[in-house]
Design a protein around this motif. Structure first.
Motif, mmCIF file in Angstrom:
data_model
loop_
_atom_site.group_PDB
_atom_site.id
_atom_site.type_symbol
_atom_site.label_atom_id
_atom_site.label_comp_id
_atom_site.label_asym_id
_atom_site.label_seq_id
_atom_site.Cartn_x
_atom_site.Cartn_y
_atom_site.Cartn_z
ATOM 1 N N LEU A 28 -6.156 1.197 3.298
ATOM 2 C CA LEU A 28 -5.474 0.033 2.081
ATOM 3 C C LEU A 28 -5.971 -0.480 1.889
ATOM 4 N N PRO A 29 -6.342 -0.845 0.210
ATOM 5 C CA PRO A 29 -6.930 -2.067 -0.102
ATOM 6 C C PRO A 29 -6.375 -3.769 -0.228
ATOM 7 N N PHE A 30 -5.513 -3.951 0.872
ATOM 8 C CA PHE A 30 -5.196 -5.361 1.231
ATOM 9 C C PHE A 30 -5.751 -6.330 2.820
ATOM 10 N N ALA A 31 -6.091 -7.480 2.330
ATOM 11 C CA ALA A 31 -6.530 -7.986 3.446
ATOM 12 C C ALA A 31 -5.441 -8.039 4.940
ATOM 13 N N ASP A 32 -5.556 -8.448 6.154
ATOM 14 C CA ASP A 32 -4.759 -8.157 6.721
ATOM 15 C C ASP A 32 -4.107 -9.114 6.375
ATOM 16 N N GLY A 33 -3.133 -9.028 7.495
ATOM 17 C CA GLY A 33 -1.809 -9.796 7.612
ATOM 18 C C GLY A 33 -1.029 -10.099 5.332
ATOM 19 N N SER A 34 -1.235 -9.282 4.753
ATOM 20 C CA SER A 34 -0.632 -9.355 3.415
ATOM 21 C C SER A 34 0.982 -9.409 2.901
ATOM 22 N N PHE A 35 1.315 -9.203 3.636
ATOM 23 C CA PHE A 35 2.542 -8.565 4.122
ATOM 24 C C PHE A 35 3.655 -8.442 4.674
ATOM 25 N N ASP A 36 5.765 -9.059 4.555
ATOM 26 C CA ASP A 36 6.357 -9.181 5.003
ATOM 27 C C ASP A 36 7.034 -8.101 5.511
ATOM 28 N N LEU A 37 6.446 -7.018 3.675
ATOM 29 C CA LEU A 37 7.383 -5.795 4.762
ATOM 30 C C LEU A 37 6.435 -4.303 3.911
ATOM 31 N N VAL A 38 5.812 -3.198 4.612
ATOM 32 C CA VAL A 38 5.077 -2.411 4.401
ATOM 33 C C VAL A 38 6.780 -1.044 4.542
ATOM 34 N N MET A 39 6.533 -0.407 3.872
ATOM 35 C CA MET A 39 7.580 0.564 3.227
ATOM 36 C C MET A 39 6.790 1.995 2.830
ATOM 37 N N SER A 40 7.573 3.220 3.082
ATOM 38 C CA SER A 40 6.849 4.575 3.137
ATOM 39 C C SER A 40 7.994 4.806 3.054
ATOM 40 N N GLY A 41 8.340 5.769 1.903
ATOM 41 C CA GLY A 41 9.220 7.063 1.709
ATOM 42 C C GLY A 41 9.751 7.432 2.028
ATOM 43 N N GLY A 42 9.052 8.380 2.922
ATOM 44 C CA GLY A 42 8.515 9.753 3.362
ATOM 45 C C GLY A 42 6.862 10.263 3.068
ATOM 46 N N SER A 43 6.076 9.399 2.367
ATOM 47 C CA SER A 43 4.900 9.615 2.207
ATOM 48 C C SER A 43 4.363 9.433 3.233
#
Length: 189
Positions: A28-43
């Motif tokens: 993933l092209p994001f820094a460590d600890g970037s998000f409060d929620l990471v969501m995957s809808g079946g992928s």
């Protein structure tokens, strides 16, 4: 799909903070600890190295943040003929995983299994399939013969998916990233 999502975003006044991009779930092209929620809808089911993807979800989630994932699983073994037809129609290799596969996969992570919900997949009737396919094919700008061919193919595919749904359930998994392991509990989980 990204272009469609961007079009929907243009119509939604409250979506200014939403961005869509194509990326690799294993890098993933994001820094460590970037998000409060990471969501995957079946992928996640379609990612080659699911453990690596879950590590990436964990990496970009803030401490005390959540990872949410929804996945289908087979509640009972589907006939090989159905799996073969699905693989051919979708040009993929469906693995007939059961619920335990996903539960155990998430337990291998550094995340706390915070919430789960399991339910059967809805199985539409033949009439619902025909109505859906009629409306979908009518929405395409094309001549009558092309619309008829689209409708026939959609009915074939939706009927196949519906037959597969008779064997499927789904799980909603919500996991929490903690900075310390959860203490054991004597009086409940």
């Amino acid at each position: 799909m990204i272009n469609t999502a961007r079009q929907f975003k243009l119509r939604d006044i409250g979506s200014q903070r939403v961005n869509f991009l194509v990326g690799d779930g294993m890098n993933l092209p994001f820094a460590d600890g970037s998000f409060d929620l990471v969501m995957s809808g079946g992928s996640t089911a379609f990612i080659d190295d699911k453990r690596k993807a879950l590590k990436e979800y964990t990496r970009v989630t803030k401490t005390w943040g959540f990872v949410a994932d929804i996945n289908f699983y087979y509640k009972q073994k589907a006939p090989e003929e159905i799996i073969g037809k699905l693989n051919s129609a979708m040009n993929i290799n469906i693995e007939p995983w059961g619920k335990d596969y996903w539960v155990n996969l998430y337990k291998e992570t550094e995340l706390e299994l915070y919430y789960t919900h399991f339910n059967d997949v809805y199985v539409p009737s033949d009439d619902e399939i025909i109505t859906y396919c009629t409306e979908m094919s009518a929405s395409v700008t094309a001549n009558a013969d092309t619309q008829r061919l689209i409708k026939e193919r959609l009915i074939e595919l939706m009927s196949l998916f519906t037959e597969n749904h008779r064997y499927l359930s789904y799980g909603i998994f919500v996991l929490r990233k903690r900075n310390e392991a959860e203490q054991i509990s004597l009086f409940g989980s």
